[in-house]
Design a protein around this motif. Structure first.
Motif, PDB file in Angstrom:
ATOM      1  N   TYR A 251       0.823  -1.218   0.000  1.00  0.00           N
ATOM      2  CA  TYR A 251       0.000   0.000   0.000  1.00  0.00           C
ATOM      3  C   TYR A 251       0.854   1.265   0.000  1.00  0.00           C
ATOM      4  O   TYR A 251       0.673   2.153  -0.833  1.00  0.00           O
ATOM      5  CB  TYR A 251      -0.926  -0.036   1.216  1.00  0.00           C
ATOM      6  N   VAL A 252       1.792   1.359   0.922  1.00  0.00           N
ATOM      7  CA  VAL A 252       2.584   2.595   1.040  1.00  0.00           C
ATOM      8  C   VAL A 252       4.077   2.391   0.812  1.00  0.00           C
ATOM      9  O   VAL A 252       4.880   3.287   1.067  1.00  0.00           O
ATOM     10  CB  VAL A 252       2.354   3.277   2.408  1.00  0.00           C
TER      11      VAL A 252
ATOM     12  N   LYS B   6       3.499   7.792  -3.312  1.00  0.00           N
ATOM     13  CA  LYS B   6       2.643   6.824  -3.995  1.00  0.00           C
ATOM     14  C   LYS B   6       3.378   6.170  -5.161  1.00  0.00           C
ATOM     15  O   LYS B   6       3.313   4.939  -5.339  1.00  0.00           O
ATOM     16  CB  LYS B   6       1.369   7.507  -4.494  1.00  0.00           C
TER      17      LYS B   6
ATOM     18  N   ALA C  17       6.209   3.828  -3.953  1.00  0.00           N
ATOM     19  CA  ALA C  17       5.724   2.571  -3.387  1.00  0.00           C
ATOM     20  C   ALA C  17       5.726   1.454  -4.427  1.00  0.00           C
ATOM     21  O   ALA C  17       6.107   0.310  -4.147  1.00  0.00           O
ATOM     22  CB  ALA C  17       4.315   2.757  -2.815  1.00  0.00           C
TER      23      ALA C  17
ATOM     24  N   ASN D 212      -3.309   0.944  -2.951  1.00  0.00           N
ATOM     25  CA  ASN D 212      -2.363   1.928  -3.478  1.00  0.00           C
ATOM     26  C   ASN D 212      -2.914   2.566  -4.752  1.00  0.00           C
ATOM     27  O   ASN D 212      -2.786   3.768  -4.966  1.00  0.00           O
ATOM     28  CB  ASN D 212      -1.015   1.274  -3.759  1.00  0.00           C
TER      29      ASN D 212
ATOM     30  N   ILE E 114      -1.555   8.384   1.845  1.00  0.00           N
ATOM     31  CA  ILE E 114      -0.455   7.414   1.797  1.00  0.00           C
ATOM     32  C   ILE E 114       0.744   7.928   2.583  1.00  0.00           C
ATOM     33  O   ILE E 114       1.379   7.178   3.331  1.00  0.00           O
ATOM     34  CB  ILE E 114      -0.075   7.111   0.330  1.00  0.00           C
TER      35      ILE E 114
END
Length: 260
Positions: free
Chosen positions: A19-20, A174, A177, A227, A235
């Protein structure tokens, strides 16, 4: 009970990883160290396998979702990450012959804690200096550094990757990631290959490993989906909160190990 606890930690960690951009290992390793049920080499192995599995499921999800990815950049970073991963693994094995389990765990915790704090500070600087590196050799060297750190610390390197990618390639959190997870795949692959070639895979619990892999795949898929939908501000906030908390755990592990 330990296997169930490991599974809960891993699915949360790999979700946050995809996700991050935390990688997952940066959460898995210090928490498994804190539980203290397995020696450092087995914890590193579980963490590596989980993070590797997460990176596969997350990357596949991004490809299917048609996330814009510069594969040339990922490949260049990964070439360096593979070499760095091998070097980091060899340094870890060497230090394991010099220090006992607790001391090496404490050293890892201290180094990781410092790097995590530095990552959080940099990501949240309003006027942070950044570059747009395009030289292929320099890109490979950045990948080498990331692979070395990830492999030596046994964490995947997620938040450190994000900070490096933001610094050297002017990416948002973002964007970083996605590239962080792609780089993690190759650094962890090189570590697993090194363990296999050098016959240094530790004696592990098969059921625990299977649970770890399944949870990592699920966490990776869910994290990649979030994400894709998430916005930069959220984020970054999640990244900062989780990394700061894990830095505290690492410092605690380091202090506890050094005074033991």
């Amino acid at each position: 009970m330990t296997t169930v606890l490991y599974g809960i930690i891993i699915i949360f960690a790999t979700f946050m990883g995809a996700y991050v951009g935390l990688g997952g290992g940066v959460i898995i390793k210090p928490l498994l160290d804190l539980i203290g049920k397995d020696p450092i080499n087995i914890v590193n192995f579980y963490s590596t396998c989980a993070v590797f599995s997460m990176s596969i499921s997350s990357t596949v999800k991004h490809i299917k979702s048609k996330t814009k990815i510069d594969f040339k950049l990922i490949i260049s970073l990964s070439l360096g990450a593979v070499v760095g991963g091998v070097l980091g693994s060899k340094l870890f094995d060497y230090l394991l012959t010099l220090f006992d389990n607790n001391k090496l765990k404490s050293l890892q915790g201290l180094i990781l804690g410092i790097l995590l704090v530095a990552s959080v500070v940099y990501i949240n600087l309003k006027s942070a200096k950044s570059f747009k590196v395009k030289n292929p050799v320099c890109i490979v060297l950045v990948g080498l550094a990331l692979g070395f750190i990830a492999s030596f610390l046994g964490v995947g390197g997620g938040p450190i990757n994000v900070a490096f990618l933001a610094l050297f390639f002017s990416m948002t959190v973002k964007e970083a990631a996605v590239y962080s997870v792609g780089t993690i795949f190759f650094s962890q692959l090189s570590k697993l290959i090194t363990l296999g070639v050098t016959h240094t895979i530790p004696e592990f619990n098969v059921v625990t490993l299977i649970v770890a892999i399944i949870c990592a795949v699920v966490g990776g898929l869910l994290g990649a989906k979030m994400n894709k939908k998430g916005n930069e501000k959220v984020i970054k906030t999640v990244f900062t909160t989780v990394v700061a908390a894990i830095a505290v755990v690492n410092f605690y592990n380091a202090i506890a190990g050094f005074i033991a």
